[in-house]
Design a protein around this motif. Structure first.
Motif, PDB file in Angstrom:
ATOM      1  N   ASN B  41       0.802  -1.221   0.000  1.00  0.00           N
ATOM      2  CA  ASN B  41       0.000   0.000   0.000  1.00  0.00           C
ATOM      3  C   ASN B  41       0.835   1.271   0.000  1.00  0.00           C
ATOM      4  O   ASN B  41       0.315   2.344  -0.300  1.00  0.00           O
ATOM      5  N   ILE B  42       2.117   1.143   0.327  1.00  0.00           N
ATOM      6  CA  ILE B  42       3.001   2.311   0.243  1.00  0.00           C
ATOM      7  C   ILE B  42       2.904   2.886  -1.169  1.00  0.00           C
ATOM      8  O   ILE B  42       2.776   4.094  -1.365  1.00  0.00           O
ATOM      9  N   VAL B  43       2.921   1.970  -2.135  1.00  0.00           N
ATOM     10  CA  VAL B  43       2.880   2.395  -3.537  1.00  0.00           C
ATOM     11  C   VAL B  43       1.539   3.048  -3.875  1.00  0.00           C
ATOM     12  O   VAL B  43       1.491   4.072  -4.550  1.00  0.00           O
ATOM     13  N   THR B  44       0.449   2.470  -3.359  1.00  0.00           N
ATOM     14  CA  THR B  44      -0.869   3.042  -3.647  1.00  0.00           C
ATOM     15  C   THR B  44      -0.973   4.466  -3.104  1.00  0.00           C
ATOM     16  O   THR B  44      -1.404   5.382  -3.810  1.00  0.00           O
ATOM     17  N   VAL B  45      -0.552   4.658  -1.841  1.00  0.00           N
ATOM     18  CA  VAL B  45      -0.627   5.991  -1.227  1.00  0.00           C
ATOM     19  C   VAL B  45       0.232   6.974  -2.031  1.00  0.00           C
ATOM     20  O   VAL B  45      -0.192   8.083  -2.361  1.00  0.00           O
ATOM     21  N   PHE B  46       1.421   6.517  -2.380  1.00  0.00           N
ATOM     22  CA  PHE B  46       2.348   7.351  -3.158  1.00  0.00           C
ATOM     23  C   PHE B  46       1.728   7.732  -4.503  1.00  0.00           C
ATOM     24  O   PHE B  46       1.742   8.889  -4.910  1.00  0.00           O
ATOM     25  N   ALA B  47       1.157   6.714  -5.173  1.00  0.00           N
ATOM     26  CA  ALA B  47       0.615   6.934  -6.516  1.00  0.00           C
ATOM     27  C   ALA B  47      -0.593   7.862  -6.501  1.00  0.00           C
ATOM     28  O   ALA B  47      -0.779   8.667  -7.421  1.00  0.00           O
ATOM     29  N   ILE B  48      -1.413   7.771  -5.443  1.00  0.00           N
ATOM     30  CA  ILE B  48      -2.592   8.637  -5.339  1.00  0.00           C
ATOM     31  C   ILE B  48      -2.185  10.102  -5.450  1.00  0.00           C
ATOM     32  O   ILE B  48      -2.836  10.907  -6.101  1.00  0.00           O
ATOM     33  N   TYR B  49      -1.072  10.459  -4.796  1.00  0.00           N
ATOM     34  CA  TYR B  49      -0.651  11.855  -4.784  1.00  0.00           C
ATOM     35  C   TYR B  49       0.178  12.240  -6.002  1.00  0.00           C
ATOM     36  O   TYR B  49       0.417  13.402  -6.248  1.00  0.00           O
ATOM     37  N   ARG B  50       0.646  11.252  -6.765  1.00  0.00           N
ATOM     38  CA  ARG B  50       1.556  11.585  -7.848  1.00  0.00           C
ATOM     39  C   ARG B  50       0.917  11.437  -9.226  1.00  0.00           C
ATOM     40  O   ARG B  50       1.252  12.174 -10.146  1.00  0.00           O
ATOM     41  N   TYR B  51      -0.018  10.480  -9.328  1.00  0.00           N
ATOM     42  CA  TYR B  51      -0.612  10.214 -10.634  1.00  0.00           C
ATOM     43  C   TYR B  51      -2.106  10.500 -10.613  1.00  0.00           C
ATOM     44  O   TYR B  51      -2.692  10.772  -9.565  1.00  0.00           O
ATOM     45  N   SER B  52      -2.719  10.394 -11.796  1.00  0.00           N
ATOM     46  CA  SER B  52      -4.159  10.640 -11.863  1.00  0.00           C
ATOM     47  C   SER B  52      -4.908   9.440 -11.281  1.00  0.00           C
ATOM     48  O   SER B  52      -4.333   8.380 -11.045  1.00  0.00           O
ATOM     49  N   ALA B  53      -6.212   9.643 -11.056  1.00  0.00           N
ATOM     50  CA  ALA B  53      -7.036   8.588 -10.468  1.00  0.00           C
ATOM     51  C   ALA B  53      -7.011   7.330 -11.325  1.00  0.00           C
ATOM     52  O   ALA B  53      -6.859   6.214 -10.828  1.00  0.00           O
ATOM     53  N   LYS B  54      -7.119   7.525 -12.653  1.00  0.00           N
ATOM     54  CA  LYS B  54      -7.167   6.375 -13.560  1.00  0.00           C
ATOM     55  C   LYS B  54      -5.861   5.584 -13.513  1.00  0.00           C
ATOM     56  O   LYS B  54      -5.851   4.356 -13.440  1.00  0.00           O
ATOM     57  N   GLU B  55      -4.752   6.328 -13.502  1.00  0.00           N
ATOM     58  CA  GLU B  55      -3.438   5.667 -13.492  1.00  0.00           C
ATOM     59  C   GLU B  55      -3.215   4.893 -12.196  1.00  0.00           C
ATOM     60  O   GLU B  55      -2.728   3.763 -12.207  1.00  0.00           O
ATOM     61  N   THR B  56      -3.610   5.522 -11.078  1.00  0.00           N
ATOM     62  CA  THR B  56      -3.450   4.841  -9.786  1.00  0.00           C
ATOM     63  C   THR B  56      -4.296   3.570  -9.749  1.00  0.00           C
ATOM     64  O   THR B  56      -3.866   2.521  -9.271  1.00  0.00           O
ATOM     65  N   LEU B  57      -5.515   3.683 -10.281  1.00  0.00           N
ATOM     66  CA  LEU B  57      -6.420   2.534 -10.287  1.00  0.00           C
ATOM     67  C   LEU B  57      -5.818   1.377 -11.080  1.00  0.00           C
ATOM     68  O   LEU B  57      -5.898   0.214 -10.678  1.00  0.00           O
ATOM     69  N   LEU B  58      -5.172   1.712 -12.203  1.00  0.00           N
ATOM     70  CA  LEU B  58      -4.530   0.672 -13.023  1.00  0.00           C
ATOM     71  C   LEU B  58      -3.454  -0.057 -12.235  1.00  0.00           C
ATOM     72  O   LEU B  58      -3.396  -1.288 -12.218  1.00  0.00           O
ATOM     73  N   VAL B  59      -2.603   0.733 -11.545  1.00  0.00           N
ATOM     74  CA  VAL B  59      -1.530   0.139 -10.745  1.00  0.00           C
ATOM     75  C   VAL B  59      -2.127  -0.758  -9.661  1.00  0.00           C
ATOM     76  O   VAL B  59      -1.695  -1.891  -9.445  1.00  0.00           O
ATOM     77  N   LEU B  60      -3.161  -0.233  -8.997  1.00  0.00           N
ATOM     78  CA  LEU B  60      -3.785  -0.962  -7.887  1.00  0.00           C
ATOM     79  C   LEU B  60      -4.386  -2.286  -8.364  1.00  0.00           C
ATOM     80  O   LEU B  60      -4.146  -3.347  -7.776  1.00  0.00           O
ATOM     81  N   LEU B  61      -5.145  -2.216  -9.468  1.00  0.00           N
ATOM     82  CA  LEU B  61      -5.812  -3.436  -9.959  1.00  0.00           C
ATOM     83  C   LEU B  61      -4.789  -4.474 -10.409  1.00  0.00           C
ATOM     84  O   LEU B  61      -4.918  -5.665 -10.113  1.00  0.00           O
ATOM     85  N   ALA B  62      -3.753  -4.012 -11.108  1.00  0.00           N
ATOM     86  CA  ALA B  62      -2.722  -4.942 -11.576  1.00  0.00           C
ATOM     87  C   ALA B  62      -2.052  -5.618 -10.383  1.00  0.00           C
ATOM     88  O   ALA B  62      -1.831  -6.830 -10.380  1.00  0.00           O
ATOM     89  N   ARG B  63      -1.778  -4.821  -9.349  1.00  0.00           N
ATOM     90  CA  ARG B  63      -1.110  -5.379  -8.167  1.00  0.00           C
ATOM     91  C   ARG B  63      -2.004  -6.395  -7.459  1.00  0.00           C
ATOM     92  O   ARG B  63      -1.561  -7.496  -7.113  1.00  0.00           O
ATOM     93  N   ILE B  64      -3.279  -6.054  -7.261  1.00  0.00           N
ATOM     94  CA  ILE B  64      -4.169  -6.972  -6.528  1.00  0.00           C
ATOM     95  C   ILE B  64      -4.330  -8.286  -7.301  1.00  0.00           C
ATOM     96  O   ILE B  64      -4.228  -9.368  -6.720  1.00  0.00           O
TER      97      ILE B  64
END
Lengths: 121, 164
Positions: B41-64
């Motif tokens: 989740n470190i990456v998810t929190v980081f990505a939320i603040y750095r990338y757009s919602a869609k991009e973060t969602l992609l990272v999150l879904l791929a990881r899960i």
């Protein structure tokens, strides 16, 4: 007041309340009868006075449940996480043993659905 | 999507999967389903603040998806997915409200939402209300782990901003 302080003030009671509930749940009294449930249905009622070993199958997997000395636990399980085995003996009335992969729940029987036999016997 | 962005997002997914694999090696002292540090989740929190919602969602879904394949327990996918998405939505709303210097608070709220999502999914699947008694344990561990992963993300963000 800064915005993040408001959020911290929301989080603090959640943490304290959860800690209190956790301690309560660990100390809730148990009972003499346990039930094994799957998907909300009672599979078996188990009198903890009788030592026994029960195997409950689920699809390709199974759980071996041991009753010994008035206590119950999952002795072996064919699931990847083995959490139910690591939980050890069932101790608290408010804290069931759960095997999520096999949809299995073991808990002390609650008074509200104890049948007439349990009351008279 | 630009190639640079795509590479960055793939890197994010890779890092979160590595953290997940690392965490699998650490023995879990708490025998309760769902209690974990959640390093990924470190990456998810980081990505939320750095990338757009869609991009973060992609990272999150791929990881899960990939992490449940790696750990070999596809049955827990549903619980992680419900928790992960609830956590994601919560942190997305908080992004505007809580600035980057207080990322860890978003992370704690995210962890609380994650736990609530996880438990709701577990109750829905097993139809057993008794599982709700796990929630207080998950919330205590979630708040602590959430603060920890949030602080990690915050520190990482601080360092990366300094370099760019």
């Amino acid at each position: 007041m800064k915005r993040h302080w408001i959020l911290l003030v929301i989080c603090a009671p959640v943490l304290v309340l959860s800690a209190a509930l956790s301690i309560w749940a660990l100390n809730a009294p148990g009972g003499n009868v346990a039930v094994i449930e799957r998907d909300g249905e009672v599979l078996k009622r188990i009198d903890l006075a009788i030592d026994q070993e029960i195997t409950i199958e689920y699809k390709d997997s199974c759980n071996v449940i041991e009753v010994s000395g008035g206590k119950i636990r999952v002795k072996e399980a064919l699931c990847p996480d083995q959490t139910c085995v690591k939980m050890g003996w069932l101790k608290s009335g408010a804290f069931p043993i759960v095997c999520l992969p096999n949809h299995l729940v073991i808990e002390f029987e609650r008074p509200d659905y104890a049948d007439a036999d349990a009351v008279s016997g | 999507m630009k190639v640079k962005r795509l590479t960055e997002l793939s890197l994010m997914t890779g890092i979160s999967l590595s953290l997940f694999a690392l965490e699998m090696l650490i023995p879990n002292p708490f025998p309760i389903p769902g209690i974990k540090l959640g390093l990924a989740n470190i990456v998810t929190v980081f990505a939320i603040y750095r990338y757009s919602a869609k991009e973060t969602l992609l990272v999150l879904l791929a990881r899960i998806l990939l992490s449940s394949m790696f750990s070999g327990s596809l049955t827990t996918l549903l619980y992680s997915l419900t928790g992960g998405l609830l956590c994601f939505s919560g942190m997305l709303l908080l992004r505007k409200w809580v600035n980057e210097k207080h990322m860890y608070i978003s992370s704690v709220i995210g962890a609380i939402l994650h736990n609530i999502g996880q438990i709701s999914a577990a109750i829905a699947v097993t139809k057993t209300m008794a599982i709700i008694s796990y929630l207080p344990f998950l919330l205590v561990s979630g708040c602590l782990a959430g603060a920890f992963t949030g602080l990690c993300a915050q520190m990482a963000a601080g360092r990366i901003r300094g370099r760019n």
